[in-house]
Scaffold this active site. Structure first.
Site, mmCIF file in Angstrom:
data_model
loop_
_atom_site.group_PDB
_atom_site.id
_atom_site.type_symbol
_atom_site.label_atom_id
_atom_site.label_comp_id
_atom_site.label_asym_id
_atom_site.label_seq_id
_atom_site.Cartn_x
_atom_site.Cartn_y
_atom_site.Cartn_z
ATOM 1 N N ARG A 87 -15.488 -2.113 2.679
ATOM 2 C CA ARG A 87 -16.542 -2.057 3.709
ATOM 3 C C ARG A 87 -17.631 -3.116 3.530
ATOM 4 O O ARG A 87 -18.077 -3.699 4.540
ATOM 5 C CB ARG A 87 -17.142 -0.649 3.759
ATOM 6 C CG ARG A 87 -16.114 0.423 4.204
ATOM 7 C CD ARG A 87 -16.674 1.816 4.059
ATOM 8 N NE ARG A 87 -15.747 2.868 4.428
ATOM 9 C CZ ARG A 87 -14.891 3.464 3.570
ATOM 10 N NH1 ARG A 87 -14.853 3.094 2.295
ATOM 11 N NH2 ARG A 87 -14.081 4.424 3.983
ATOM 12 N N GLY A 121 -12.969 1.173 -4.192
ATOM 13 C CA GLY A 121 -13.530 2.443 -3.737
ATOM 14 C C GLY A 121 -14.938 2.619 -4.235
ATOM 15 O O GLY A 121 -15.157 2.953 -5.405
ATOM 16 N N HIS A 126 -7.887 4.453 -1.174
ATOM 17 C CA HIS A 126 -7.997 3.883 0.178
ATOM 18 C C HIS A 126 -9.423 4.057 0.718
ATOM 19 O O HIS A 126 -9.635 4.298 1.905
ATOM 20 C CB HIS A 126 -6.975 4.568 1.093
ATOM 21 C CG HIS A 126 -6.409 3.719 2.190
ATOM 22 N ND1 HIS A 126 -5.105 3.303 2.208
ATOM 23 C CD2 HIS A 126 -6.953 3.224 3.327
ATOM 24 C CE1 HIS A 126 -4.873 2.600 3.311
ATOM 25 N NE2 HIS A 126 -5.984 2.535 4.004
ATOM 26 N N THR A 178 0.861 -1.192 0.000
ATOM 27 C CA THR A 178 0.000 0.000 0.000
ATOM 28 C C THR A 178 0.892 1.235 0.000
ATOM 29 O O THR A 178 1.743 1.398 0.880
ATOM 30 C CB THR A 178 -0.911 -0.016 1.243
ATOM 31 O OG1 THR A 178 -1.698 -1.206 1.197
ATOM 32 C CG2 THR A 178 -1.826 1.201 1.276
HETATM 33 C C1 LIG Z 1 -12.016 -0.701 8.207
HETATM 34 C C2 LIG Z 1 -11.034 -0.562 7.084
HETATM 35 C C3 LIG Z 1 -9.725 -0.954 7.272
HETATM 36 C C4 LIG Z 1 -8.811 -0.843 6.220
HETATM 37 N N1 LIG Z 1 -7.538 -1.279 6.406
HETATM 38 C C5 LIG Z 1 -6.659 -1.234 5.381
HETATM 39 C C6 LIG Z 1 -5.349 -1.758 5.526
HETATM 40 O O1 LIG Z 1 -4.961 -2.251 6.585
HETATM 41 N N2 LIG Z 1 -4.531 -1.680 4.447
HETATM 42 C C7 LIG Z 1 -4.914 -1.115 3.253
HETATM 43 O O2 LIG Z 1 -4.138 -1.079 2.293
HETATM 44 N N3 LIG Z 1 -6.160 -0.627 3.099
HETATM 45 C C8 LIG Z 1 -7.027 -0.670 4.122
HETATM 46 N N4 LIG Z 1 -8.296 -0.210 3.941
HETATM 47 C C9 LIG Z 1 -8.700 0.314 2.629
HETATM 48 C C10 LIG Z 1 -9.261 -0.834 1.743
HETATM 49 O O3 LIG Z 1 -8.242 -1.722 1.384
HETATM 50 C C11 LIG Z 1 -9.883 -0.308 0.447
HETATM 51 O O4 LIG Z 1 -8.956 0.486 -0.248
HETATM 52 C C12 LIG Z 1 -11.176 0.481 0.647
HETATM 53 O O5 LIG Z 1 -11.921 -0.008 1.739
HETATM 54 C C13 LIG Z 1 -12.016 0.382 -0.629
HETATM 55 O O6 LIG Z 1 -13.159 1.163 -0.524
HETATM 56 P P1 LIG Z 1 -14.620 0.601 -0.139
HETATM 57 O O7 LIG Z 1 -14.589 0.368 1.326
HETATM 58 O O8 LIG Z 1 -15.500 1.730 -0.550
HETATM 59 O O9 LIG Z 1 -14.867 -0.670 -0.919
HETATM 60 C C14 LIG Z 1 -9.211 -0.300 4.981
HETATM 61 C C15 LIG Z 1 -10.541 0.088 4.800
HETATM 62 C C16 LIG Z 1 -11.450 -0.039 5.834
HETATM 63 C C17 LIG Z 1 -12.867 0.376 5.585
HETATM 64 C C1 LIG Z 2 -3.049 0.250 13.741
HETATM 65 C C2 LIG Z 2 -2.476 0.254 12.413
HETATM 66 C C3 LIG Z 2 -3.104 1.102 11.366
HETATM 67 C C4 LIG Z 2 -4.223 0.402 10.664
HETATM 68 C C5 LIG Z 2 -4.584 1.140 9.439
HETATM 69 C C6 LIG Z 2 -5.663 0.464 8.723
HETATM 70 C C7 LIG Z 2 -6.032 1.213 7.507
HETATM 71 O O1 LIG Z 2 -5.322 1.259 6.548
HETATM 72 C C8 LIG Z 2 -7.265 1.902 7.453
HETATM 73 O O2 LIG Z 2 -7.609 2.430 6.394
HETATM 74 O O3 LIG Z 2 -7.918 1.988 8.507
#
Ligand SMILES: Cc1cc2nc3c(=O)[nH]c(=O)nc-3n(C[C@H](O)[C@H](O)[C@H](O)COP(=O)(O)O)c2cc1C
Ligand SMILES: CCCCCCC(=O)C(=O)O
Length: 361
Positions: A311, A288, A256, A155
């Site tokens: 999500r 997204g 993201h 990422t």
């Molecule tokens: C609760 C949550 C945690 C996430 N954690 C990460 C993560 O640890 N690493 C990362 O690259 N993206 C993380 N993301 C982003 C997702 O990989 C992704 O890019 C994003 O959720 C896509 O959009 P959408 O939720 O509208 O489908 C996170 C998103 C959410 C909602």
């Molecule tokens: C505690 C470590 C950070 C987690 C980040 C997760 C993430 O990418 C997100 O969008 O939330």
């Protein structure tokens, strides 16, 4: 009656989760403009259906980095699946495998990489953030290869965590019983405490994420693994070309989920320029705002090889564990096949830009 849309599952999930966890999952950064725009962009496209096409069989399968996905969908990397269901990532992995979808496990997974791999029956990738402690990264890469992960996804849109106002207001910290079990607890301590006006997530990232990361560092990762390398968080033609120059195997067009730079391009708006800048052998995925099979068809028509959903997978997990994630993926499959049939484009190869027109205003 089973929910007929992902929105129905979203409503049910809200009832299951505490307000702080709900805000962490649903929220974006800043004024949440990019979060909203990710969704709005899908409404800017109209379908151009073709008639009198044999659509008795609609086949949404695609090839991705040497594997076949029966459904052109992956579950985006998300931290701490156990925040929303006690089974966590192993339930998600089982559901993804049954649906023929990809799972991208997160570096902050709350189940071990080995347990997730044992539960997975489909393609499985590991997501990484670039930690200051490179030896922790190297150890994870080694474990992922040994456990059978098929690709590493780095990422690249998070040199620091976005200003997530909901989490700052809530003083959100990861509950002590939910752990990023693949990392040394000493590395994760900050994520469990929110300072005044901060969140545990932001504090952790400030402490552990390496903001000096540049393109030149990718060679370090390449030296440690022969797994394909995917970059997540590419939004411009310039970065797509650089990714190709650096031998990256795929990119994810992503902001993201609107959680990092507020005001960044909506992912769907960035997709065509990234696809056009990449050589044909490097696939682009998109995430997204994907909330229906029709959305998937739009993304594929604009050149995505597959989409990731974030999500919605948590909504399914919160409401029904493995079965709930399965319900989300099954709905997406049914809606996608339905869209392909009515659009007169029975295979993914038929989904190109001629399938779309700007929505007439
Ligand atoms: C609760 C949550 C945690 C996430 N954690 C990460 C993560 O640890 N690493 C990362 O690259 N993206 C993380 N993301 C982003 C997702 O990989 C992704 O890019 C994003 O959720 C896509 O959009 P959408 O939720 O509208 O489908 C996170 C998103 C959410 C909602
Ligand atoms: C505690 C470590 C950070 C987690 C980040 C997760 C993430 O990418 C997100 O969008 O939330």
């Amino acid at each position: 009656m089973a929910p007929l849309t992902l929105a129905g599952i979203e409503r049910a999930a809200r009832d299951q989760l505490s307000p702080e966890i709900w805000d962490f999952v649903e929220g974006g950064s800043g004024a949440e403009r990019t979060l909203a725009a990710n969704r709005e962009m899908f409404g800017r496209h109209a379908f151009r259906p073709r008639a009198l096409v044999d659509v008795s069989v609609c086949a949404p399968a695609v090839d991705l980095l040497g594997a076949t996905l029966q459904l052109p969908v992956g579950i985006a990397p998300m931290a701490y699946h156990r925040l929303v269901h006690p089974d966590g990532e192993t339930a998600t992995a089982r559901a993804a495998g049954k649906a023929g979808a990809l799972l991208v496990a997160g570096i902050f997974a709350s189940r071990t990489l080995e347990d997730i791999a044992a539960a997975a029956t489909g393609p499985l990738w590991l997501q990484l953030y670039w930690l200051r402690r490179r030896e922790a990264l190297a150890a994870l890469v080694e474990r992922a290869e040994a456990a059978g992960y098929a690709a590493l996804l780095l990422t690249v849109d998070a040199p620091r965590i976005g200003r997530r106002l909901r989490d700052l207001r809530n003083g959100f910290a990861v509950p002590p019983e939910i752990r990023a079990v693949n990392l040394d607890p000493a590395l994760m301590a900050a994520s469990h405490h929110a300072g005044q006006g901060s969140s545990g997530i932001a504090e952790h990232a400030r402490e552990q994420f390496d903001p000096t990361l540049t393109w030149a560092d990718l060679a370090w990762l390449r030296e440690r693994s022969r797994l394909p390398l995917v970059l997540k968080g590419v939004l411009t033609a310039e970065d797509a070309r650089r990714a190709a120059d650096h031998g990256v195997d795929a990119v994810v067009v992503s902001n993201h989920g609107g959680r990092q730079l507020d005001g960044a391009l909506p992912a769907l708006a960035a997709l065509p320029e990234v696809v056009d800048a990449l050589p044909p052998h490097i696939p682009a995925l998109l995430d997204g705002g994907v909330r229906s099979g029709a959305d998937i068809a739009v993304a594929l028509a604009l050149g995505a090889r597959a989409v990731l959903v974030g999500r919605p997978a948590f909504w399914g997990l919160a409401t029904g564990g493995e079965a709930g994630v399965g319900q989300v993926l099954d709905l997406l499959r049914d809606e996608l096949e339905h869209t392909m049939a009515l659009l007169g484009r029975p295979s993914v190869a038929d989904l190109d830009r001629t399938a779309l027109a700007p929505w007439p205003v």
